[in-house]
Scaffold this motif. Structure first.
Motif, PDB file in Angstrom:
ATOM      1  N   ASP A  65      67.538  70.930   0.280  1.00 36.67           N
ATOM      2  CA  ASP A  65      67.293  72.376   0.979  1.00 36.67           C
ATOM      3  C   ASP A  65      66.144  72.916  -0.023  1.00 36.67           C
ATOM      4  OD1 ASP A  65      68.418  71.728   3.189  1.00 36.67           O
ATOM      5  OD2 ASP A  65      70.391  72.723   2.624  1.00 36.67           O
ATOM      6  N   VAL A  66      66.496  73.051  -1.350  1.00 35.40           N
ATOM      7  CA  VAL A  66      65.763  73.479  -2.489  1.00 35.40           C
ATOM      8  C   VAL A  66      64.282  73.068  -2.333  1.00 35.40           C
ATOM      9  CG1 VAL A  66      65.366  74.248  -4.816  1.00 35.40           C
ATOM     10  CG2 VAL A  66      67.452  74.116  -3.825  1.00 35.40           C
ATOM     11  N   SER A  67      64.125  71.673  -2.303  1.00 33.87           N
ATOM     12  CA  SER A  67      62.949  70.885  -2.065  1.00 33.87           C
ATOM     13  C   SER A  67      62.277  71.348  -1.009  1.00 33.87           C
ATOM     14  CB  SER A  67      63.200  69.558  -2.184  1.00 33.87           C
ATOM     15  OG  SER A  67      61.919  68.753  -2.110  1.00 33.87           O
ATOM     16  N   VAL A  68      62.727  71.283   0.336  1.00 34.59           N
ATOM     17  CA  VAL A  68      62.083  71.857   1.424  1.00 34.59           C
ATOM     18  C   VAL A  68      61.430  73.307   1.357  1.00 34.59           C
ATOM     19  CG1 VAL A  68      62.389  72.457   4.014  1.00 34.59           C
ATOM     20  CG2 VAL A  68      63.402  70.330   2.712  1.00 34.59           C
ATOM     21  N   ILE A  69      62.253  74.199   0.783  1.00 33.86           N
ATOM     22  CA  ILE A  69      61.754  75.666   0.795  1.00 33.86           C
ATOM     23  C   ILE A  69      60.516  75.592  -0.388  1.00 33.86           C
ATOM     24  CG2 ILE A  69      62.410  77.798  -0.262  1.00 33.86           C
ATOM     25  CD1 ILE A  69      65.436  77.429   0.562  1.00 33.86           C
ATOM     26  N   LEU A  70      60.692  74.978  -1.579  1.00 35.54           N
ATOM     27  CA  LEU A  70      59.710  74.953  -2.574  1.00 35.54           C
ATOM     28  C   LEU A  70      58.407  74.233  -1.904  1.00 35.54           C
ATOM     29  CD1 LEU A  70      61.558  74.285  -5.776  1.00 35.54           C
ATOM     30  CD2 LEU A  70      60.866  76.440  -4.899  1.00 35.54           C
ATOM     31  N   GLU A  71      58.511  73.491  -1.251  1.00 37.73           N
ATOM     32  CA  GLU A  71      57.263  72.647  -0.618  1.00 37.73           C
ATOM     33  C   GLU A  71      56.787  73.754   0.027  1.00 37.73           C
ATOM     34  OE1 GLU A  71      54.041  70.551   0.139  1.00 37.73           O
ATOM     35  OE2 GLU A  71      55.654  70.094  -1.405  1.00 37.73           O
ATOM     36  N   SER A  72      57.301  74.530   1.136  1.00 41.18           N
ATOM     37  CA  SER A  72      56.854  75.403   2.082  1.00 41.18           C
ATOM     38  C   SER A  72      56.175  76.398   1.241  1.00 41.18           C
ATOM     39  CB  SER A  72      58.127  76.106   2.885  1.00 41.18           C
ATOM     40  OG  SER A  72      58.494  75.265   3.586  1.00 41.18           O
ATOM     41  N   ILE A  73      56.444  76.881  -0.018  1.00 39.66           N
ATOM     42  CA  ILE A  73      56.044  77.796  -0.732  1.00 39.66           C
ATOM     43  C   ILE A  73      54.525  77.399  -1.043  1.00 39.66           C
ATOM     44  CG2 ILE A  73      56.166  79.160  -3.003  1.00 39.66           C
ATOM     45  CD1 ILE A  73      59.101  79.640  -2.367  1.00 39.66           C
ATOM     46  N   SER A  74      54.565  76.080  -1.878  1.00 34.65           N
ATOM     47  CA  SER A  74      53.499  75.354  -2.415  1.00 34.65           C
ATOM     48  C   SER A  74      52.308  75.299  -1.083  1.00 34.65           C
ATOM     49  CB  SER A  74      53.686  74.011  -2.837  1.00 34.65           C
ATOM     50  OG  SER A  74      54.700  73.986  -3.853  1.00 34.65           O
ATOM     51  N   GLU A  75      52.769  74.950  -0.016  1.00 37.54           N
ATOM     52  CA  GLU A  75      51.756  74.893   1.090  1.00 37.54           C
ATOM     53  C   GLU A  75      51.312  76.161   1.532  1.00 37.54           C
ATOM     54  OE1 GLU A  75      49.818  72.998   4.208  1.00 37.54           O
ATOM     55  OE2 GLU A  75      50.958  72.113   2.567  1.00 37.54           O
ATOM     56  N   MET A  76      52.046  77.191   1.345  1.00 36.24           N
ATOM     57  CA  MET A  76      51.547  78.443   1.520  1.00 36.24           C
ATOM     58  C   MET A  76      50.448  78.848   0.601  1.00 36.24           C
ATOM     59  SD  MET A  76      54.525  81.179   2.829  1.00 36.24           S
ATOM     60  CE  MET A  76      56.020  80.572   3.198  1.00 36.24           C
ATOM     61  N   GLN A  77      50.714  78.426  -0.711  1.00 35.60           N
ATOM     62  CA  GLN A  77      49.698  78.719  -1.682  1.00 35.60           C
ATOM     63  C   GLN A  77      48.332  77.923  -1.603  1.00 35.60           C
ATOM     64  OE1 GLN A  77      51.374  78.106  -5.639  1.00 35.60           O
ATOM     65  NE2 GLN A  77      49.763  79.227  -6.691  1.00 35.60           N
ATOM     66  N   ARG A  78      48.795  76.743  -1.061  1.00 40.19           N
ATOM     67  CA  ARG A  78      47.256  75.900  -0.594  1.00 40.19           C
ATOM     68  C   ARG A  78      46.416  76.290   0.246  1.00 40.19           C
ATOM     69  NH1 ARG A  78      50.975  71.539  -2.030  1.00 40.19           N
ATOM     70  NH2 ARG A  78      51.837  71.104   0.050  1.00 40.19           N
ATOM     71  N   LYS A  79      47.148  77.048   1.250  1.00 41.45           N
ATOM     72  CA  LYS A  79      46.426  77.638   2.170  1.00 41.45           C
ATOM     73  C   LYS A  79      45.752  78.903   2.248  1.00 41.45           C
ATOM     74  CE  LYS A  79      48.805  75.066   6.089  1.00 41.45           C
ATOM     75  NZ  LYS A  79      49.881  75.186   7.256  1.00 41.45           N
ATOM     76  N   GLN A  80      46.204  79.524   0.882  1.00 39.01           N
ATOM     77  CA  GLN A  80      45.668  80.722   0.449  1.00 39.01           C
ATOM     78  C   GLN A  80      44.038  80.941   0.876  1.00 39.01           C
ATOM     79  OE1 GLN A  80      45.603  82.131  -3.523  1.00 39.01           O
ATOM     80  NE2 GLN A  80      46.061  80.098  -4.027  1.00 39.01           N
TER      81      GLN A  80
END
Length: 200
Positions: A65-80
């Motif tokens: 679950d932690v991995s999924v949450i952190l990947e979502s944050i990384s994806e948001m950062q990539r789309k900035q």
């Protein structure tokens, strides 16, 4: 992005950032500060910074679950949005990015150079307070002027903590490109000037 966590047969919804534009410079500095810690503490701190999840609940999350949450944050950062915002607004006041870095003053450059030698991430608000100053006039075609630099940045530095992290990142990319182009000629100029002074 909101997170649903199931515990004791009940599902609870925790609010979080919707996009990277929700992240302020203050939060981004918090995020950066976690990089020196062990991976578990870094993950816990990152989730706590971006989501309204109690730390005791974060500690109970599975690694998956932690991995999924952190990947979502990384994806948001990539789309900035990486486009430089020349004029930003904080608390109803317009601040303009230095309109002509080729005309940067020695005082501005010296202060920026000092910060870059110490700790760029710790002093990001100071860097932004030097590069962004209140807009004094706006003309056509995006032309504007900003307050002259007086070296007094302590109050503006606190205000800059409200900047969006993506605005800071795009400003840093733009500024870093400028610094890399300017540093070599500046070092040559200062070396030659020092030689001349010694000869005189």
């Amino acid at each position: 992005m909101d997170v649903k966590i199931k515990k004791d047969g009940k599902v609870k919804l925790y609010k979080g950032i919707k996009s990277w534009s929700d992240v302020t410079l203050k939060k981004w500095i918090e995020l950066i500060s976690f990089h020196d810690r062990c991976k578990g503490e870094e993950a816990e701190g990152t989730i706590a910074t971006f989501f309204e999840i109690p730390k005791r609940v974060i500690k109970e999350l599975s690694i998956k679950d932690v991995s999924v949450i952190l990947e979502s944050i990384s994806e948001m950062q990539r789309k900035q949005d990486t486009y430089l915002k020349r004029i930003i607004e904080i608390d109803g006041v317009k601040y303009g990015f230095h309109p002509d870095l080729d005309q940067i003053s020695l005082g501005e450059f010296a202060d920026l150079e000092q910060i870059l030698k110490v700790d760029i991430y710790k002093y990001l608000p100071d860097i932004m307070a030097i590069l962004y100053r209140p807009v004094t006039a706006e003309g056509e075609n995006g032309v504007y002027t900003i307050e002259p630099y007086d070296g007094n940045i302590s109050i503006r530095s606190e205000i800059m903590k409200k900047m969006k992290a993506e605005q800071v990142q795009s400003a840093l990319v733009f500024f870093w490109g400028f610094v890399n182009v300017l540093l070599i000629p500046l070092e040559l100029f200062l070396t030659e000037a020092t030689k001349e002074m010694k000869m005189q």
